[in-house]
Motif scaffolding. Sequence first.
Motif, PDB file in Angstrom:
ATOM      1  N   SER A  99       0.915  -1.437  -0.052  1.00 43.67           N
ATOM      2  CA  SER A  99      -0.025  -0.052   0.192  1.00 43.67           C
ATOM      3  C   SER A  99       0.957   1.207  -0.047  1.00 43.67           C
ATOM      4  O   SER A  99       0.367   2.499  -0.354  1.00 43.67           O
ATOM      5  CB  SER A  99      -0.866  -0.004   1.214  1.00 43.67           C
ATOM      6  OG  SER A  99      -0.098  -0.147   2.398  1.00 43.67           O
ATOM      7  N   ILE A 342      -4.382  -0.631   8.445  1.00 48.76           N
ATOM      8  CA  ILE A 342      -5.319  -0.678   7.693  1.00 48.76           C
ATOM      9  C   ILE A 342      -6.613   0.453   8.273  1.00 48.76           C
ATOM     10  O   ILE A 342      -6.748   1.424   7.629  1.00 48.76           O
ATOM     11  CB  ILE A 342      -6.192  -1.857   7.546  1.00 48.76           C
ATOM     12  CG1 ILE A 342      -5.362  -2.877   6.677  1.00 48.76           C
ATOM     13  CG2 ILE A 342      -7.583  -1.686   6.567  1.00 48.76           C
ATOM     14  CD1 ILE A 342      -5.916  -4.339   6.713  1.00 48.76           C
ATOM     15  N   ARG A 345      -4.726   3.941   8.329  1.00 51.23           N
ATOM     16  CA  ARG A 345      -4.255   4.653   7.142  1.00 51.23           C
ATOM     17  C   ARG A 345      -5.748   5.253   6.602  1.00 51.23           C
ATOM     18  O   ARG A 345      -6.110   6.333   6.019  1.00 51.23           O
ATOM     19  CB  ARG A 345      -4.053   3.489   6.220  1.00 51.23           C
ATOM     20  CG  ARG A 345      -2.439   3.376   5.823  1.00 51.23           C
ATOM     21  CD  ARG A 345      -1.873   2.540   4.672  1.00 51.23           C
ATOM     22  NE  ARG A 345      -2.145   1.134   5.062  1.00 51.23           N
ATOM     23  CZ  ARG A 345      -2.957   0.299   4.446  1.00 51.23           C
ATOM     24  NH1 ARG A 345      -3.964   0.885   3.667  1.00 51.23           N
ATOM     25  NH2 ARG A 345      -3.266  -0.695   4.629  1.00 51.23           N
ATOM     26  N   GLN A 346      -7.076   4.368   6.825  1.00 50.91           N
ATOM     27  CA  GLN A 346      -8.419   4.845   6.353  1.00 50.91           C
ATOM     28  C   GLN A 346      -8.823   6.153   7.220  1.00 50.91           C
ATOM     29  O   GLN A 346      -9.479   7.036   6.687  1.00 50.91           O
ATOM     30  CB  GLN A 346      -9.311   3.615   6.393  1.00 50.91           C
ATOM     31  CG  GLN A 346      -8.956   2.832   5.284  1.00 50.91           C
ATOM     32  CD  GLN A 346     -10.282   2.032   4.608  1.00 50.91           C
ATOM     33  OE1 GLN A 346     -11.112   2.485   4.607  1.00 50.91           O
ATOM     34  NE2 GLN A 346      -9.986   0.724   4.601  1.00 50.91           N
ATOM     35  N   LEU A 347      -8.518   6.058   8.679  1.00 48.01           N
ATOM     36  CA  LEU A 347      -9.122   7.009   9.317  1.00 48.01           C
ATOM     37  C   LEU A 347      -8.316   8.106   9.661  1.00 48.01           C
ATOM     38  O   LEU A 347      -8.583   9.202   9.927  1.00 48.01           O
ATOM     39  CB  LEU A 347      -9.611   6.243  10.998  1.00 48.01           C
ATOM     40  CG  LEU A 347     -10.522   5.193  10.667  1.00 48.01           C
ATOM     41  CD1 LEU A 347     -10.973   4.813  12.270  1.00 48.01           C
ATOM     42  CD2 LEU A 347     -11.913   5.728   9.905  1.00 48.01           C
ATOM     43  N   THR A 433     -15.884   7.013  10.865  1.00 54.43           N
ATOM     44  CA  THR A 433     -15.793   5.548  10.328  1.00 54.43           C
ATOM     45  C   THR A 433     -16.918   5.295   9.216  1.00 54.43           C
ATOM     46  O   THR A 433     -17.046   4.153   8.612  1.00 54.43           O
ATOM     47  CB  THR A 433     -16.190   4.668  11.504  1.00 54.43           C
ATOM     48  OG1 THR A 433     -17.207   4.993  12.067  1.00 54.43           O
ATOM     49  CG2 THR A 433     -14.894   4.731  12.324  1.00 54.43           C
ATOM     50  N   PHE A 436     -15.742   4.015   5.708  1.00 54.74           N
ATOM     51  CA  PHE A 436     -14.468   2.879   6.031  1.00 54.74           C
ATOM     52  C   PHE A 436     -14.924   1.883   4.803  1.00 54.74           C
ATOM     53  O   PHE A 436     -15.870   1.344   4.598  1.00 54.74           O
ATOM     54  CB  PHE A 436     -14.520   2.396   7.211  1.00 54.74           C
ATOM     55  CG  PHE A 436     -13.359   1.701   7.529  1.00 54.74           C
ATOM     56  CD1 PHE A 436     -12.417   2.284   8.285  1.00 54.74           C
ATOM     57  CD2 PHE A 436     -13.169   0.225   7.211  1.00 54.74           C
ATOM     58  CE1 PHE A 436     -10.962   1.465   8.462  1.00 54.74           C
ATOM     59  CE2 PHE A 436     -12.037  -0.465   7.362  1.00 54.74           C
ATOM     60  CZ  PHE A 436     -10.892   0.210   8.209  1.00 54.74           C
ATOM     61  N   VAL A 437     -13.644   1.494   3.989  1.00 49.74           N
ATOM     62  CA  VAL A 437     -13.963   0.520   2.982  1.00 49.74           C
ATOM     63  C   VAL A 437     -13.396  -0.982   3.596  1.00 49.74           C
ATOM     64  O   VAL A 437     -12.458  -0.850   4.129  1.00 49.74           O
ATOM     65  CB  VAL A 437     -13.130   1.113   1.836  1.00 49.74           C
ATOM     66  CG1 VAL A 437     -13.259  -0.012   0.582  1.00 49.74           C
ATOM     67  CG2 VAL A 437     -13.773   2.324   1.323  1.00 49.74           C
ATOM     68  N   GLU A 443      -4.980  -7.007   0.817  1.00 54.99           N
ATOM     69  CA  GLU A 443      -5.134  -6.950   2.270  1.00 54.99           C
ATOM     70  C   GLU A 443      -6.136  -8.237   2.902  1.00 54.99           C
ATOM     71  O   GLU A 443      -5.781  -8.937   3.881  1.00 54.99           O
ATOM     72  CB  GLU A 443      -5.970  -5.738   2.658  1.00 54.99           C
ATOM     73  CG  GLU A 443      -5.350  -4.550   2.352  1.00 54.99           C
ATOM     74  CD  GLU A 443      -6.030  -3.252   2.659  1.00 54.99           C
ATOM     75  OE1 GLU A 443      -5.398  -1.929   2.878  1.00 54.99           O
ATOM     76  OE2 GLU A 443      -7.391  -3.413   2.624  1.00 54.99           O
TER      77      GLU A 443
END
Length: 484
Positions: A99, A342, A345-347, A433, A436-437, A443
Amino acid sequence: MGNLFILLLLPVLGAIVLAFVKQAKTAQRLALLISLVSLGLTIPFVLNFVPDASMQFEQRFAWIPALGIHFHVGIDGISLPLVLLTNGLIPLIILSAFSNEYKGGFYALILFMQTGLLLVFTALDAFAFYVGWEIALIPIYFICALWGGENRIRVNLKFFIYTFLGSLLMLAAIIYLHLQVPSGDYELASFYSLALDAATQRWIFWAFFLAFAIKMPIFPFHTWQPDTYTEAPTAGTMLLAGIMLKMGIYGVIRWLIPIAPLGVAAYGQLALILCLIGVVYASIIAFKQQDVKRLVAYSSIAHVGLIGAGVFAWNVQGVQGAMIQMINHGISVVGLFFVLDIVARQLGTREMHVMGGIAKTAPALAILFLVIVMGAVGLPLTNGFVGEFLLLMGVYQYGIWYAVFGGLTLILGAVYMLRMYQKVMLGDVNPQTAGFVDVKGTEWLILAVIALLVIGIGIYPKPLLHISEAAVTELIGKVSLINN
């Protein structure tokens, strides 16, 4: 039949090639290919291994004959599980870094570190062991210093000073032991055969113990660990927690206790108590953490404390528990750190209080994370259960009250890990959130492999225990300690 020289040489050659690769995608694919080939080369060792107490696949040549130094490597039931762990986790760690747009230099350092780790786990010559010990330190220092967080320079300097000072003490002990060997070599077998007096063995114990205790780490030599794990890039944290700390545990089993049994008889109880203090202390600190990565860092100290206690109990159950729990801890902690990477990185944050509700938007991640958490807390039919059960049995044989305090790692661990899962995954979706994906692609693959290992080892741990049983039993039979 496997060739140990090829197994050790391949990551070095791969690292040299990758050092010149500037394209991120090319570097990723090449690094993954090399790591998978290394894993493939490990399979013949597993298939051809005879689960007895003998040293197998030995290879030896004169390295610096004038100084009695030989490049001597081999595999037995104690080293094979750790070789398998190293070469099994490296592809997952490399895959987890996809990533990020890391160039070849990053992956070159990982492969170079892999060589150092493999050399530590296979070396039968103390000089080769020390070289591997230092080789493993240098790449992780640069991985953390170049790609770490804001405070990476200060934190890594502390990490380097701690580990380097411990290494110097071990080197002094190795040189002293070499001078006592009539044949003037550094062979592990020669060190085992030395008849050292009790006073000498006591200082030899501390020289080795401090080096290994810092690496594991054991309370109170742990202060470098939470900061380093937190500031390191996720792949670096996985290398440190998943594989590198096992160098210290392995060193205690292979080098410290057999070479200085009288030193262990004098101070082993103190070492075991320090391990158990670490279990309770780190568990309490973990419970107070809001940074999820830091929480898992402290949980690692607690779990390693129980492993160390099992080793210093020095009975078959304790050491067998340590052998399988090193594997289990490596698998689980890599999975935990990857899931939290993971999420972060998203939040854009690692703080638990802003999380929640992720299970509703990412059900696959929530299920896989739950399996890994269950393994980390030692739920029956997961990988962590059998290791912790054997460790507590071993510590119980040493003394019932030691087992009572050691057992707190199960209770406290369940509290703070399940609390973390609840805060991160459950509850209502919030604005942070809502988008969130769920996991997919690499992954999903990484977490699925880890979840399968958690369940598979939990249901059927016999093959791993069978590999080490004969070697552990014979070593304990050779080295009798005066406990209690």
